[in-house]
Write a protein that holds these residues in place. Structure first.
Motif, PDB file in Angstrom:
ATOM      1  N   ALA A  86      11.077   4.650  -0.205  1.00  0.00           N
ATOM      2  CA  ALA A  86      10.065   4.213  -1.206  1.00  0.00           C
ATOM      3  C   ALA A  86      10.380   4.119  -2.566  1.00  0.00           C
ATOM      4  O   ALA A  86      10.255   2.927  -3.138  1.00  0.00           O
ATOM      5  CB  ALA A  86       8.929   5.282  -1.158  1.00  0.00           C
ATOM      6  N   TYR A  87      11.565   4.819  -2.943  1.00  0.00           N
ATOM      7  CA  TYR A  87      12.031   4.711  -4.376  1.00  0.00           C
ATOM      8  C   TYR A  87      13.131   3.410  -3.976  1.00  0.00           C
ATOM      9  O   TYR A  87      12.957   2.563  -5.044  1.00  0.00           O
ATOM     10  CB  TYR A  87      12.845   6.070  -4.685  1.00  0.00           C
ATOM     11  CG  TYR A  87      13.528   5.728  -5.952  1.00  0.00           C
ATOM     12  CD1 TYR A  87      12.996   5.835  -7.266  1.00  0.00           C
ATOM     13  CD2 TYR A  87      14.906   5.449  -5.987  1.00  0.00           C
ATOM     14  CE1 TYR A  87      13.436   5.540  -8.234  1.00  0.00           C
ATOM     15  CE2 TYR A  87      15.825   5.298  -7.352  1.00  0.00           C
ATOM     16  CZ  TYR A  87      14.974   5.562  -8.334  1.00  0.00           C
ATOM     17  OH  TYR A  87      15.665   5.181  -9.493  1.00  0.00           O
ATOM     18  N   VAL A  88      13.831   3.368  -3.084  1.00  0.00           N
ATOM     19  CA  VAL A  88      14.651   2.423  -2.980  1.00  0.00           C
ATOM     20  C   VAL A  88      13.907   0.738  -2.870  1.00  0.00           C
ATOM     21  O   VAL A  88      14.706  -0.054  -3.322  1.00  0.00           O
ATOM     22  CB  VAL A  88      15.623   2.623  -1.555  1.00  0.00           C
ATOM     23  CG1 VAL A  88      16.491   1.344  -1.370  1.00  0.00           C
ATOM     24  CG2 VAL A  88      16.549   3.771  -1.806  1.00  0.00           C
ATOM     25  N   LEU A  89      13.090   1.036  -2.057  1.00  0.00           N
ATOM     26  CA  LEU A  89      12.173  -0.527  -1.919  1.00  0.00           C
ATOM     27  C   LEU A  89      11.355  -0.731  -3.166  1.00  0.00           C
ATOM     28  O   LEU A  89      11.129  -1.995  -3.420  1.00  0.00           O
ATOM     29  CB  LEU A  89      11.430  -0.540  -0.650  1.00  0.00           C
ATOM     30  CG  LEU A  89      12.104  -0.223   0.639  1.00  0.00           C
ATOM     31  CD1 LEU A  89      11.182  -0.125   1.870  1.00  0.00           C
ATOM     32  CD2 LEU A  89      12.992  -1.359   0.927  1.00  0.00           C
ATOM     33  N   ALA A  90      10.879   0.061  -4.037  1.00  0.00           N
ATOM     34  CA  ALA A  90       9.687  -0.195  -4.884  1.00  0.00           C
ATOM     35  C   ALA A  90       9.844   0.614  -6.092  1.00  0.00           C
ATOM     36  O   ALA A  90       8.882   0.803  -6.739  1.00  0.00           O
ATOM     37  CB  ALA A  90       8.307   0.083  -4.254  1.00  0.00           C
ATOM     38  N   ASP A  91      11.164   1.262  -6.409  1.00  0.00           N
ATOM     39  CA  ASP A  91      11.510   2.076  -7.659  1.00  0.00           C
ATOM     40  C   ASP A  91      10.367   3.216  -7.780  1.00  0.00           C
ATOM     41  O   ASP A  91       9.975   3.514  -6.573  1.00  0.00           O
ATOM     42  CB  ASP A  91      11.351   0.974  -8.898  1.00  0.00           C
ATOM     43  CG  ASP A  91      12.296   1.540  -9.810  1.00  0.00           C
ATOM     44  OD1 ASP A  91      12.935   2.414  -9.780  1.00  0.00           O
ATOM     45  OD2 ASP A  91      12.266   0.820 -10.897  1.00  0.00           O
ATOM     46  N   TRP A  92      10.391   3.722  -8.936  1.00  0.00           N
ATOM     47  CA  TRP A  92       9.642   4.998  -9.387  1.00  0.00           C
ATOM     48  C   TRP A  92       8.074   4.523  -9.070  1.00  0.00           C
ATOM     49  O   TRP A  92       7.360   5.616  -8.492  1.00  0.00           O
ATOM     50  CB  TRP A  92       9.816   5.363 -10.575  1.00  0.00           C
ATOM     51  CG  TRP A  92       9.187   4.559 -11.591  1.00  0.00           C
ATOM     52  CD1 TRP A  92      10.022   3.662 -12.511  1.00  0.00           C
ATOM     53  CD2 TRP A  92       7.812   4.486 -12.096  1.00  0.00           C
ATOM     54  NE1 TRP A  92       9.057   2.736 -13.342  1.00  0.00           N
ATOM     55  CE2 TRP A  92       7.901   3.412 -13.152  1.00  0.00           C
ATOM     56  CE3 TRP A  92       6.911   5.361 -12.031  1.00  0.00           C
ATOM     57  CZ2 TRP A  92       6.732   3.097 -13.995  1.00  0.00           C
ATOM     58  CZ3 TRP A  92       5.767   4.769 -12.481  1.00  0.00           C
ATOM     59  CH2 TRP A  92       5.450   3.830 -13.697  1.00  0.00           C
ATOM     60  N   GLN A  93       7.586   3.281  -9.156  1.00  0.00           N
ATOM     61  CA  GLN A  93       6.298   3.093  -8.898  1.00  0.00           C
ATOM     62  C   GLN A  93       6.001   3.172  -7.521  1.00  0.00           C
ATOM     63  O   GLN A  93       4.814   3.810  -7.071  1.00  0.00           O
ATOM     64  CB  GLN A  93       5.846   1.748  -9.163  1.00  0.00           C
ATOM     65  CG  GLN A  93       5.979   1.405 -10.579  1.00  0.00           C
ATOM     66  CD  GLN A  93       7.426   0.811 -10.956  1.00  0.00           C
ATOM     67  OE1 GLN A  93       8.245   1.058 -10.333  1.00  0.00           O
ATOM     68  NE2 GLN A  93       7.566  -0.296 -11.997  1.00  0.00           N
ATOM     69  N   GLY A  94       6.882   2.837  -6.671  1.00  0.00           N
ATOM     70  CA  GLY A  94       6.581   3.125  -5.129  1.00  0.00           C
ATOM     71  C   GLY A  94       6.643   4.581  -4.675  1.00  0.00           C
ATOM     72  O   GLY A  94       5.816   5.040  -3.977  1.00  0.00           O
ATOM     73  N   LEU A  95       7.680   5.231  -5.370  1.00  0.00           N
ATOM     74  CA  LEU A  95       7.720   6.823  -4.988  1.00  0.00           C
ATOM     75  C   LEU A  95       6.364   7.456  -5.507  1.00  0.00           C
ATOM     76  O   LEU A  95       5.981   8.319  -4.729  1.00  0.00           O
ATOM     77  CB  LEU A  95       9.082   7.326  -5.694  1.00  0.00           C
ATOM     78  CG  LEU A  95       9.216   8.835  -5.587  1.00  0.00           C
ATOM     79  CD1 LEU A  95       9.113   9.324  -4.183  1.00  0.00           C
ATOM     80  CD2 LEU A  95      10.150   9.300  -6.351  1.00  0.00           C
ATOM     81  N   LEU A  96       5.979   7.181  -6.701  1.00  0.00           N
ATOM     82  CA  LEU A  96       4.760   7.815  -7.351  1.00  0.00           C
ATOM     83  C   LEU A  96       3.702   7.829  -6.212  1.00  0.00           C
ATOM     84  O   LEU A  96       2.709   8.448  -5.990  1.00  0.00           O
ATOM     85  CB  LEU A  96       4.703   7.295  -8.569  1.00  0.00           C
ATOM     86  CG  LEU A  96       3.267   7.802  -9.446  1.00  0.00           C
ATOM     87  CD1 LEU A  96       3.425   9.456  -9.380  1.00  0.00           C
ATOM     88  CD2 LEU A  96       3.037   7.347 -10.682  1.00  0.00           C
ATOM     89  N   LEU A  97       3.310   6.161  -6.107  1.00  0.00           N
ATOM     90  CA  LEU A  97       2.239   5.713  -5.158  1.00  0.00           C
ATOM     91  C   LEU A  97       2.252   6.408  -3.726  1.00  0.00           C
ATOM     92  O   LEU A  97       1.229   6.900  -3.258  1.00  0.00           O
ATOM     93  CB  LEU A  97       2.096   4.229  -5.156  1.00  0.00           C
ATOM     94  CG  LEU A  97       0.886   3.665  -4.228  1.00  0.00           C
ATOM     95  CD1 LEU A  97      -0.518   4.200  -4.944  1.00  0.00           C
ATOM     96  CD2 LEU A  97       0.813   2.216  -4.306  1.00  0.00           C
TER      97      LEU A  97
END
Length: 366
Positions: free
Chosen positions: A240-251
Motif C-alpha cells: 500500500a505504501y509503495v503504490l500510494a505513499d503514506w496516504q495509501g498506507l493510512l487508508l
C-alpha cells in the motif's frame, strides 16, 4: 441454479463500492449505502430462509469462496487508486477510453470527508468479502489451499491469528469465561471490541506456542503461524505504501482496523450473554441464530451459527436453519447496528436472555 447464485450476493455488493470510487465526490458513499440498504432492509422485507437444498455441484460454491480473493484485491486496488498521486494501474485512463468519463478529474475533486463513507464501506466489505469466506476456509484444516487462501483473506484485516484462535480456541471454549469472543451480560460492544481483540491475540499466541513446543520447534521462526500472519499483513501494508505513499498506507490501515472491528461486533452479537459450563458439549442453543434471508445469502450461511457451533466441521452449504434455536432481534447487520447503541441493544436482548434462561439455564446448571 438459484440456490448457488444466491451466495454471490457479496460479489454483487462489491460493484457499487467500485463504481462509487470511480465516480468520486458524493458518489463515494454508494458502496456503504448499498450494503446497508440491501442487507438491513432486505432482511426486514425478504423474510426468513429455511431452505435446505441438496447441492449436487459443491465445486460451484467452492468457486465462490475462492473467488473472494480476487474481489478483495479489487477493493484493495480501488482504495489505493483513490488516493494515489498517479493513475495507478492506468485505471483512470482505461475508464475514460471505454466510457468517456474523466475519472481522474473526478478523483482530483475529492475532499477528505468523501473518504469517511469509503472507509466505513470498505471496512464492511473487507469483512464480508474477506473474513466471512476466510472463516469457512480456515475451518478446512486438512486442506492446505483452503488454509492458505483463508489466511491471506484475513491478512487484509490484520487478523490472520483468527485462523488459530477461532478454530482451536473459540470453538472449544465458546460460552465460557475462557472464550474472548463471548461477551458477558452487561458488557458494551465497544469494551468487547478492545477486550476480544487483545485477549483473542493472546490466546492465539498461546495456542501456537503450545503447538510448536509439542513439535519441538522454535517459537520464533517461520514455523510460527501467528508470526507468519503478521508478516502477511505487513507485506500488504508495505505494498500500500509503495503504490500510494503514506496516504495509501493510512487508508488501508484504517479500513483493515474497521474490518477487524466488524468481526468483533459479529462475535459480540453471535454469543452475547450466553453461558456454557466448561467441559460440557456445545449445543445449538450456545449461539444466537438468525434465519433472515439476505444476511444468510451475504454471509455463506454464517447466520446459521447454532448449527455451525454444534457441527463445526460441516461446510456452510450443509448447515441447517434451526428456526427453533435462540434468535437475534433481526439479521446480522441490523443486529450489529443495534449493538452500536448499547441501551437499545440491552433493551432488545433482555427478554431474549430471560427466555434463554428459562429454557436452557437449568440444562447448563447456571
Amino acid at each position: 441454479m438459484f440456490h448457488y447464485a444466491k451466495f454471490s450476493l457479496f460479489h454483487v455488493l462489491t460493484l457499487p463500492f467500485l463504481i462509487g470510487i470511480t465516480l468520486g465526490t458524493y458518489w463515494m458513499s454508494l458502496g456503504l449505502v448499498s450494503v446497508v440498504t440491501v442487507v438491513v432492509f432486505g432482511d426486514l422485507l425478504a423474510g426468513d430462509d429455511h431452505s435446505e437444498p441438496e447441492y449436487q455441484q459443491p465445486w460451484l460454491l467452492n468457486l465462490l469462496l475462492y473467488s473472494s480473493l480476487l474481489f478483495i484485491l479489487l477493493i484493495f486496488a480501488a482504495l489505493l487508486w483513490s488516493v494515489a498521486s498517479t493513475d495507478l494501474f492506468g485505471y483512470g485512463q482505461w475508464i475514460q477510453q471505454w466510457t468517456g468519463f474523466d475519472a481522474l478529474s473526478a478523483r482530483n475533486a475529492n475532499q477528505w470527508w468523501h473518504f469517511v463513507p469509503v472507509g466505513l464501506g470498505a471496512g464492511l466489505l473487507i469483512a464480508m468479502v474477506g473474513t466471512v469466506p476466510a472463516h469457512e476456509l480456515t475451518h478446512r484444516t486438512s486442506d492446505r489451499m483452503a488454509m492458505l487462501v483463508g489466511r491471506w483473506l484475513l491478512a487484509f484485516s490484520w487478523d490472520s491469528s483468527f485462523a488459530i484462535e477461532h478454530v482451536y480456541g473459540h470453538h472449544r471454549y465458546v460460552g465460557t469465561k475462557r472464550d474472548p469472543a463471548t461477551a458477558p451480560r452487561g458488557r458494551s460492544v465497544y469494551r468487547h471490541i478492545l477486550l476480544s481483540t487483545l485477549l483473542g491475540n493472546k490466546s492465539a499466541w498461546a495456542i501456537e506456542q503450545q503447538r510448536l513446543t509439542r513439535l519441538k520447534q522454535s517459537t520464533v521462526g517461520h514455523h510460527n503461524r501467528f508470526l507468519r500472519g503478521i508478516m502477511m499483513s505487513l507485506l500488504l501494508s508495505m505494498l500500500a505504501y509503495v503504490l500510494a505513499d503514506w496516504q495509501g498506507l493510512l487508508l488501508f490501515t484504517l479500513c483493515a482496523l474497521l474490518a477487524k472491528t466488524t468481526l468483533e461486533v459479529v462475535n459480540y452479537i453471535e454469543h452475547y450473554g450466553i453461558v456454557r459450563q466448561p467441559n460440557t458439549p456445545v449445543r445449538p442453543y450456545h449461539s444466537w441464530n438468525t434465519t433472515k434471508r439476505i444476511s444468510s445469502w451475504a454471509s455463506f450461511n454464517l447466520t446459521r451459527h447454532s448449527h455451525h457451533h454444534a457441527r463445526a466441521q460441516l461446510p456452510f452449504y450443509q448447515l441447517k436453519a434451526y428456526p427453533e434455536a435462540p434468535s437475534l432481534p433481526t439479521g446480522y447487520l441490523g443486529s450489529m447496528l443495534l449493538a452500536l447503541i448499547p441501551p437499545l441493544w440491552f433493551r432488545f436482548m433482555a427478554p431474549k436472555l430471560k427466555q434463554w434462561d428459562q429454557q436452557y439455564a437449568e440444562t447448563d446448571q447456571l
